[in-house]
Design a protein around this motif. Structure first.
Motif, short mmCIF file in Angstrom:
data_model
loop_
_atom_site.label_atom_id
_atom_site.label_comp_id
_atom_site.label_asym_id
_atom_site.label_seq_id
_atom_site.Cartn_x
_atom_site.Cartn_y
_atom_site.Cartn_z
N PHE A 108 6.82 6.61 1.90
CA PHE A 108 6.50 5.45 2.72
C PHE A 108 5.61 4.46 1.97
CE2 PHE A 108 7.33 8.77 5.82
CZ PHE A 108 8.17 8.12 6.71
N VAL A 109 5.84 3.18 2.25
CA VAL A 109 4.95 2.12 1.79
C VAL A 109 4.62 1.25 2.98
CG1 VAL A 109 5.78 2.07 -0.59
CG2 VAL A 109 6.87 0.62 1.10
N GLU A 110 3.46 0.61 2.94
CA GLU A 110 3.04 -0.29 4.00
C GLU A 110 2.74 -1.66 3.43
OE1 GLU A 110 0.70 2.85 6.91
OE2 GLU A 110 -0.43 1.40 5.78
N TYR A 111 3.05 -2.67 4.20
CA TYR A 111 2.71 -4.04 3.84
C TYR A 111 1.86 -4.62 4.97
CZ TYR A 111 6.04 -4.40 0.00
OH TYR A 111 6.71 -4.26 -1.19
N PRO A 112 0.55 -4.66 4.78
CA PRO A 112 -0.29 -5.28 5.82
C PRO A 112 -0.06 -6.80 5.85
CG PRO A 112 -1.64 -4.26 4.10
CD PRO A 112 -0.22 -4.11 3.71
N VAL A 149 0.88 -1.17 0.00
CA VAL A 149 0.00 0.00 0.00
C VAL A 149 0.92 1.22 0.00
CG1 VAL A 149 -1.75 1.29 1.27
CG2 VAL A 149 -1.78 -1.21 1.32
N ILE A 150 0.82 2.04 -1.04
CA ILE A 150 1.69 3.21 -1.14
C ILE A 150 1.03 4.36 -0.38
CG2 ILE A 150 2.75 4.86 -2.72
CD1 ILE A 150 2.74 2.56 -4.80
N CYS A 151 1.72 4.82 0.67
CA CYS A 151 1.18 5.90 1.51
C CYS A 151 1.43 7.25 0.87
CB CYS A 151 1.80 5.86 2.89
SG CYS A 151 1.50 4.32 3.75
N ASP A 152 2.67 7.49 0.51
CA ASP A 152 3.06 8.71 -0.20
C ASP A 152 4.37 8.41 -0.92
OD1 ASP A 152 5.09 8.86 1.76
OD2 ASP A 152 3.97 10.27 2.97
N ASP A 153 5.07 9.44 -1.35
CA ASP A 153 6.29 9.20 -2.11
C ASP A 153 7.46 8.73 -1.25
OD1 ASP A 153 6.50 11.64 -0.86
OD2 ASP A 153 7.56 12.61 -2.51
N LYS A 179 6.13 -0.94 7.78
CA LYS A 179 6.34 0.32 7.05
C LYS A 179 7.79 0.43 6.63
CE LYS A 179 2.71 3.02 9.13
NZ LYS A 179 2.30 4.34 9.53
N ILE A 225 1.28 -4.11 10.41
CA ILE A 225 1.64 -3.33 9.24
C ILE A 225 3.13 -3.08 9.29
CG2 ILE A 225 1.35 -1.14 8.05
CD1 ILE A 225 -1.50 -1.16 8.81
#
Length: 102
Positions: free
Chosen positions: A80-84, A74-78, A100, A98
């Motif tokens: 950070f990304v998250e992997y649930p 899940v791309i949060c912004d330019d 990050k 999650i």
């Protein structure tokens, strides 16, 4: 706050996430080397990609045995990304965590 899971499982989750990111980067490098028609560099990257895929296969097997599922990024912004990820406990409950990354 870190979830209450064994360190070995937490390390495997983070390693899987990092390997997935490395695979994505390696595939992009292969495409670039292919467009530059640099077969020597392409072969080097393909060897590295095979090793990464082998590592991911082992980690996926371990995570499956531990009833852990990591979902798509899940791309949060330019930055950070998250992997649930979900872990099924022995009692039948699910735990959501999650991961990050920068």
């Amino acid at each position: 706050m870190r979830p209450i899971i064994p360190d070995e499982l937490a390390d495997a989750i983070h390693e899987k996430i990092i390997i997935d990111l490395c695979i994505h980067a390696m595939e992009a490098r292969i495409v670039k080397a292919e467009s530059d028609q640099n077969s020597e560099l392409m072969g080097y990257f393909e060897d590295k990609l095979k090793k990464l895929l082998s590592m991911r296969k082992k980690i996926n097997s371990y995570l499956k045995n531990e009833n852990t599922k990591i979902h798509e990024v899940v791309i949060c912004d330019d930055m950070f990304v998250e992997y649930p990820y979900y872990i099924k406990t022995k009692e039948g409950h699910y735990f959501l965590g999650i991961g990050k990354l920068l």
